[in-house]
Design a protein around this motif. Structure first.
Motif, short mmCIF file in Angstrom:
data_model
loop_
_atom_site.label_atom_id
_atom_site.label_comp_id
_atom_site.label_asym_id
_atom_site.label_seq_id
_atom_site.Cartn_x
_atom_site.Cartn_y
_atom_site.Cartn_z
N UNK A 246 0.63 -0.95 0.22
CA UNK A 246 0.17 0.28 -0.12
C UNK A 246 1.38 1.12 0.04
N UNK A 247 1.52 2.03 -1.03
CA UNK A 247 1.85 3.07 -1.54
C UNK A 247 1.01 4.19 -1.03
N UNK A 248 1.64 5.27 -0.51
CA UNK A 248 1.46 6.25 0.94
C UNK A 248 2.67 7.59 0.08
N UNK A 249 2.40 8.57 0.58
CA UNK A 249 3.38 9.34 1.01
C UNK A 249 3.99 9.70 2.34
N UNK A 250 5.38 9.46 2.71
CA UNK A 250 5.89 8.88 4.26
C UNK A 250 6.54 10.83 4.70
#
Length: 356
Positions: A246-250
């Motif tokens: 699950x890719x998201x901006x960290x």
């Protein structure tokens, strides 16, 4: 006069060579380039490999300006793929891994040559993938790719890794996302791209422990940059493995409460500044509702995600609908049904008391 004739002959010959159209009377060429040979071929073991790997086609292919070739395969940056071609063409369609640093991708009319700048490392399994999109001089493009796996020493492995990558914030598949499977504790790994459904597959990789990254590689440099959405997950592969990322901006700031709004007399919807972790659910003990002005606490019964709340509401409505008696069931057996034919003196629109 003799010089003039020679000049005219030279101009005519150059014009004839520049014409790449179909010969008169011949059928138009609508077939994409076909791979004739690959050196080293898939499955080959070449301990003393020195020359560049070569992919040869059955016709001259177009030398489009290429992007940074191959890629470093390191999710942490610091050396990520400039080939001999420039950004955006042939080199962007060639993926060589695992390599540390740049990859040289060069064009030779009907052939593509690939070689890591660090040279071929002994005792390594290489994966060379040619992506769809290779064109001939008439713009006929290949629709399928090709994967070549070869070794510079050890026997070829048979383990595989498959999975899917999703953009968490947008709740959609990560299309053409960069996948990096780095053998722990190394930082370089095997590269692949997700398809239109966010799925990917890596075949012919060694068994062992990996850290798998899914990156929304917006600039195409085949590494993770700041503010690019990504996710990572450790996985141990014996013969095969499967992951969902699950890719998201960290960032370094935690989520903040942005808005609270009433849904009904018993429900409040909370909106946060960024997506919450899917692996950790909120508990009722983490929230407090106070009645002003005396700050009297009210207990919280449950904390639900939007999807879970919608499911609870849908189930409650289904139960209520199933418990509601129908018109036919409300009339006692043997009783006269007054709803069928009201008397001639009844006013239009007036319902019998039993059906109000």
């Amino acid at each position: 006069m003799r010089l003039t004739r020679r000049l005219l002959v030279g101009i005519a010959a150059a014009a004839a060579c520049a014409n790449v159209g179909d010969p008169p009377g011949g059928p138009p060429d609508a077939a994409p380039p076909v791979i004739l040979a690959v050196t080293p071929d898939s499955g080959a073991i070449v301990p003393d490999l020195r020359n560049a790997a070569e992919i040869r086609f059955d016709e001259v292919i177009e030398e489009a300006p290429g992007m940074a070739g191959g890629g470093s395969g390191s999710p942490f940056g610091g050396g990520g793929g400039s080939g001999t071609a420039s950004r955006g063409g042939l080199a962007s369609l060639v993926v060589l891994s695992p390599v540390r640093g740049d990859v040289r991708v060069s064009w030779h009319r009907s052939a593509i040559r690939v070689k890591p700048r660090e040279g071929w490392v002994a005792g390594r399994i290489y994966r060379l993938e040619l992506l769809p999109g290779i064109s001939d001089l008439r713009r006929n493009r290949t629709e399928t790719g090709r994967v070549i796996v070869f070794s510079t020493g050890p026997a070829l492995p048979s383990a595989s890794l498959a999975g899917r990558a999703v953009l968490w914030s947008e709740q959609r598949a990560l299309v053409r996302g960069l996948i990096i499977a780095a053998p722990a504790p190394d930082t370089i790994g095997y590269l692949a791209y997700t398809d239109s459904t966010g799925r990917f597959r890596l075949d012919g990789i060694p068994a062992g422990s990996y850290v798998v990254y899914a990156i929304e590689d917006g600039n195409g440099n085949r590494r993770r940059d700041r503010r690019e959405a990504y996710d990572s997950l450790p996985v141990t592969i014996d013969s095969s493995g499967t992951v969902v990322l699950w890719a998201f901006a960290h960032d370094t700031a935690g989520p903040r409460l942005r808005q609270a709004e009433f849904v009904d007399s018993l429900t409040v919807r909370l909106t946060f500044s960024q997506p919450l972790a899917v692996s950790r659910e909120m508990e009722a003990s983490q929230l407090a509702i106070l009645a002003l002005p005396d700050s009297v606490p009210h207990p919280v019964r449950d904390v639900l995600t939007t999807a879970a709340y919608d499911s609870v509401v849908a189930r409650a409505r289904a139960v209520a609908d199933s418990a509601r008696p129908s018109t036919a069931d409300s009339v006692p057996r043997g009783a006269k049904d007054t709803a069928v034919a009201p008397g001639p003196g009844a006013r239009a629109g007036k319902q019998p008391p039993a059906l109000r």
